[in-house]
Every structure is written in C-alpha cells, then in structure tokens.
Design a protein around this motif. Structure first.
Motif, short mmCIF file in Angstrom:
data_model
loop_
_atom_site.label_atom_id
_atom_site.label_comp_id
_atom_site.label_asym_id
_atom_site.label_seq_id
_atom_site.Cartn_x
_atom_site.Cartn_y
_atom_site.Cartn_z
N LYS A 329 0.89 -1.19 -0.12
CA LYS A 329 -0.06 0.03 -0.09
C LYS A 329 1.06 1.21 0.06
CE LYS A 329 -4.15 -1.60 2.00
NZ LYS A 329 -5.28 -1.51 3.17
N ALA A 330 1.97 1.20 0.72
CA ALA A 330 2.89 2.43 0.72
C ALA A 330 3.41 2.53 -0.69
CB ALA A 330 4.03 2.09 1.53
N LEU A 331 3.72 1.57 -1.62
CA LEU A 331 4.05 1.96 -2.79
C LEU A 331 3.02 2.62 -3.68
CD1 LEU A 331 6.09 1.36 -5.28
CD2 LEU A 331 4.89 -0.78 -5.55
N TYR A 332 2.04 2.08 -3.54
CA TYR A 332 0.88 2.63 -4.11
C TYR A 332 0.50 4.18 -3.79
CZ TYR A 332 -0.09 -2.14 -5.63
OH TYR A 332 -0.18 -3.61 -6.17
N GLN A 333 0.76 4.32 -2.51
CA GLN A 333 0.44 5.62 -1.92
C GLN A 333 1.43 6.70 -2.53
OE1 GLN A 333 -2.18 7.50 -0.72
NE2 GLN A 333 -3.33 5.53 -1.24
N ALA A 334 2.83 6.22 -2.37
CA ALA A 334 3.86 7.01 -2.81
C ALA A 334 3.73 7.36 -4.13
CB ALA A 334 5.22 6.38 -2.68
N LEU A 335 3.51 6.29 -5.22
CA LEU A 335 3.00 6.67 -6.54
C LEU A 335 2.07 7.68 -6.74
CD1 LEU A 335 3.54 2.98 -8.00
CD2 LEU A 335 4.94 5.16 -8.54
N ALA A 336 1.03 7.48 -5.78
CA ALA A 336 -0.21 8.47 -5.99
C ALA A 336 0.24 9.83 -5.58
CB ALA A 336 -1.23 8.06 -4.91
N VAL A 337 1.30 10.05 -4.61
CA VAL A 337 1.73 11.46 -4.54
C VAL A 337 2.74 12.00 -5.49
CG1 VAL A 337 3.50 12.85 -2.73
CG2 VAL A 337 1.91 11.10 -1.63
N ALA A 338 3.54 11.03 -6.15
CA ALA A 338 4.31 11.47 -7.21
C ALA A 338 3.53 11.89 -8.36
CB ALA A 338 5.16 10.19 -7.68
N ALA A 339 2.43 11.05 -8.84
CA ALA A 339 1.53 11.26 -9.86
C ALA A 339 0.68 12.48 -9.87
CB ALA A 339 0.52 10.34 -9.96
N MET A 340 0.37 12.85 -8.51
CA MET A 340 -0.33 14.37 -8.20
C MET A 340 0.74 15.45 -8.38
SD MET A 340 -3.63 13.80 -7.66
CE MET A 340 -3.80 15.77 -7.02
N CYS A 341 1.96 15.16 -7.99
CA CYS A 341 3.04 16.31 -8.02
C CYS A 341 3.20 16.49 -9.58
CB CYS A 341 4.24 15.99 -7.35
SG CYS A 341 3.86 16.10 -5.51
N LEU A 342 3.13 15.72 -10.47
CA LEU A 342 3.56 15.66 -11.71
C LEU A 342 2.37 15.80 -12.64
CD1 LEU A 342 5.92 12.49 -11.97
CD2 LEU A 342 6.60 14.76 -12.19
N GLN A 343 1.35 16.36 -12.35
CA GLN A 343 0.02 16.86 -13.02
C GLN A 343 0.68 17.78 -13.92
OE1 GLN A 343 -3.26 15.81 -13.09
NE2 GLN A 343 -2.20 14.05 -11.93
N GLU A 344 0.14 18.06 -15.18
CA GLU A 344 0.50 18.82 -16.36
C GLU A 344 -0.04 20.23 -15.99
OE1 GLU A 344 2.34 19.54 -20.11
OE2 GLU A 344 2.35 17.46 -18.86
N GLU A 345 -1.25 20.23 -15.24
CA GLU A 345 -1.54 21.46 -15.17
C GLU A 345 -1.04 22.00 -13.61
OE1 GLU A 345 -3.62 23.76 -16.52
OE2 GLU A 345 -3.28 22.61 -18.53
N ALA A 346 -0.46 22.91 -13.46
CA ALA A 346 -0.09 23.38 -12.30
C ALA A 346 -0.91 23.49 -11.07
CB ALA A 346 0.82 24.87 -12.41
N SER A 347 -2.13 24.23 -11.66
CA SER A 347 -3.05 24.38 -10.58
C SER A 347 -3.86 23.17 -10.11
CB SER A 347 -4.27 25.22 -11.00
OG SER A 347 -5.00 24.42 -12.03
N THR A 348 -3.56 22.17 -10.28
CA THR A 348 -4.04 20.65 -9.94
C THR A 348 -3.08 19.93 -9.06
OG1 THR A 348 -3.31 19.39 -11.74
CG2 THR A 348 -5.62 20.18 -12.07
N ARG A 349 -1.83 20.44 -9.00
CA ARG A 349 -0.81 19.80 -8.04
C ARG A 349 -0.96 20.20 -6.47
NH1 ARG A 349 3.88 22.61 -12.02
NH2 ARG A 349 2.98 21.41 -13.86
#
Length: 386
Positions: A329-349
């Motif tokens: 679960k920690a792997l999945y959540q860490a990937l979730a954090v990375a994915a949110m930070c890497l959003q193309e639109e800055a406002s959605t980070r």
C-alpha cells in the motif's frame, strides 16, 4: 484532504499537528526574521563578475542588516583547512565547481568547502543569493552555511559536512558494493526534503521558490536526514495579487515543470513538479533522463505516465534493488503522491504541506507485511483517483 484520502483517518490529529507546526514557524519568524530583510532581495543590485570583495561585503551587510551570522573566511584559512584544496580531499565536482572536505583551524570543525568555478555560471549573483538565503532562513531540513570567502576573485562557500553525501550518491550513482537504500529510508528522505520545500513555500515571508530541486542537491547526514543545499538559483515567490514570477528558465533538464520551461513563469508549483520527479526517481531507482536505457524508458516521466493509469503495473515501477521489500500500500500511495505532483496543469498539483502530510503518513505507518506481490483489489490505490 481530497488529494490523499489515505490520511483522512487522522484528520483531527493532523489539523492539530499542522496548527502547532504553523504556530511554531510563525513564532520563529516573528522572533528572528524581518519580512523586509528577505523582501529586499527583490531590489538587490548586482555588478559584473569583476566586482570586488568590498562590494560583496557591502551587499551582504546592507541586506542582512546585522543578521548574517556566517563567518567570513580568508582564502588562506580555507587553503589550510583543505590542505591547499588537495584532490584527495575532494568530495565531488559539478557544473558549479568542486567540493572539498576540510577542518577549520582552531575549532577543528569538519566542513564541506565549495569552491565555485571562476569561469563557470555561478557568479556574484548566485553567490550572494546563496549566502543571504542560507543566512536569513534556518530550518532543520536546509543545510547550514558555516561561512564564505570572497577574497579577490575567489567565491567559496563553507557548509556543515554531511557525511552521507547526496541522495544521488545512494540512489542514482550507486558505487559497486554499496547497499541500496531500503524503502523506509527512502520515505524518510522524501519526507525531510518535502519539509524543506514546505518551509520555503509556506513559512518564509515572502515565499522562496527553490528552482533547482534534484537528487544531487539533497544532502544526507549520518542518520540519513535530508537537507536541501545549493540555493544559488532560488527566487522570491509572487506576493500580493501576483500569480507568478517571470524569469529566465534555469535549473536542470528533466526536473523543470513544463509550464516554467515553456513560459518562464515560475511558481511554488514548479518546485512541486520537481519534487514529483525526484520522488519518482526514489521509487523506481531510475534517473529522470537516461540515454543508456531503451528509447521508451529514457525519459522517466514519459515512461511512468501511462503506468500511473494501470494499477496492475504499479509494482513494475518499484526499484528492482528493493527486491520486493516494501509495503504494498505504501508503494501505491507513494506513486499516488508522485502522480499528483507531476500533473501537467500546475493548479492541480498539491501544496507541499499536503505532500508532507501524505509522506508523514507513509513514513510512520509502514507496518503492514512487506512484499511486492500483486495484492487484492482493495489494496490498490490508483493515483488518478486521488
């Protein structure tokens, strides 16, 4: 917090903790910092690289207004400390110049001495910014500036010595025989680095945009606590009704946010994107740009983006050197954090404070059985659903 539902169980506790953190940061700044001191960076004037020591000292005294505690070293003192910058004492080398280990005569303090390349990019502006930023901003996750030297054309910075070097040394440039970082240590480092950025973005007044967040600028002490270093490219963030700072594009290829690379419009969300890149490097063990890999894997973010959409492939993104030893679960959540930070639109980070909250949860709740197996549907957390 909508971005990271895994943390909602402790909402009240987190709110209390965050309130306490913000109060302590506010108290710190009320006691030690004058907003006008840091804000005066906006009006700082810089001369050419032919400027002399006197000019550097005048600028530091003018802006620091007596708040600069860094020691002024002579070039001779630092020659003694490093045995005349002996190559055997060299800790590393980069585009900025070379870093040597040294020992200050009289105090026997062990330090890292960064001698800037006189023919390199980092001139008076970057030197001054680094001295002033690290003197006016103090935090457990920012490297401590011991002193500096501006004798003649010498530009030398003296830091506390970080015995474990940089994150890059332990993650992307793993020497033969060196043990790979385990999962918990990686999350500890990620959390510490995130706290450093949170401090710059949300406690410094005016806010500071780091602008060069990457693995080589994250230094590690003996206990693998992370500290941000190299503030030569840092910029004051927008204030009032301004949404961004317009500046020339600087930083390292692969780590720059797309909107900043295209327009030169810099915000704190630009740092959030860079953090996402480094977090992805920490999870995968892959460098963001690596031309030695197959074509489809040379750009880490491009390779990872489609995998974020398929939870069945999340375990394929874990660093093989972890050998499956991580909480699923920690792997999945860490990937979730990375994915949110890497959003193309800055406002959605997310804000860095939200990232810190999520990483606090990961770093303190790795109690489930380790293993990189598939797991059931209920164990999977898709970053795109956050």
């Amino acid at each position: 917090m909508n971005c990271f539902p895994c943390c909602n169980k402790n909402t009240q506790e987190k709110a209390t903790s965050r309130k306490s953190l913000r109060k302590s940061l506010k108290d710190y700044h009320d006691k030690y910092h004058d907003k006008k001191i840091l804000a005066s960076f906006a009006n700082i004037s810089f001369k050419t690289d032919s400027s002399r020591h006197r000019y550097i000292t005048e600028e530091i005294n003018k802006i620091g207004k007596g708040n600069i505690t860094a020691t002024i070293f002579s070039y001779r003192e630092l020659c003694v400390a490093t045995s005349n910058f002996n190559p055997e004492n060299m800790l590393g080398e980069g585009g900025f110049g070379r870093v040597y280990s040294g020992k200050i005569e009289g105090t026997n303090q062990v330090v890292a001495v960064k001698q800037l390349d006189r023919n390199g990019f980092q001139g008076n502006r970057e030197f001054l910014v680094e001295v002033l930023m690290l003197s006016l901003l103090s935090h457990p996750h920012l490297v401590n500036l011991v002193g500096y030297c501006a004798d003649g054309d010498q530009r030398i910075l003296v830091y506390e010595h970080m015995v474990n070097g940089s994150l890059e040394d332990h993650l992307l440039d793993l020497a033969p025989g060196r043990t790979a970082l385990d999962w918990n240590t990686r999350m500890k480092i990620a959390r510490g680095a995130a706290k450093g950025l949170e401090f710059l973005h949300e406690a410094a007044n005016p806010p500071v945009i780091y602008r060069d967040f990457k693995a080589s600028n994250i230094l590690l002490d003996k206990d693998f606590n992370a500290k941000l270093s190299d503030f030569g490219l840092a910029k004051l963030g927008p204030t009032g009704d301004k949404t961004h700072v317009s500046t020339r594009v600087m930083g390292t290829y692969g780590y720059c946010a797309p909107e900043y690379a295209l327009t030169g419009q810099l915000t704190a969300k630009s740092d959030v994107y860079s953090f996402g890149v480094v977090l992805l490097e920490m999870i995968t063990g892959k460098r963001v740009i690596d031309n030695s890999r197959p074509t489809e894997e040379q750009n880490l973010v491009t390779w990872a983006t489609p995998l974020f959409r398929d939870r069945r492939k999340f375990t394929l993104m874990a660093d093989p050197l972890l050998q499956g030893n991580y909480p699923l679960k920690a792997l999945y959540q860490a990937l979730a954090v990375a994915a949110m930070c890497l959003q193309e639109e800055a406002s959605t980070r997310p804000l860095m404070s939200d990232v810190v909250t999520a990483l606090e949860f990961l770093a303190t709740n790795n109690t489930e059985e380790e293993g990189g197996g598939g797991g059931g549907e209920d164990d999977n957390i898709n970053p795109e659903e956050q």
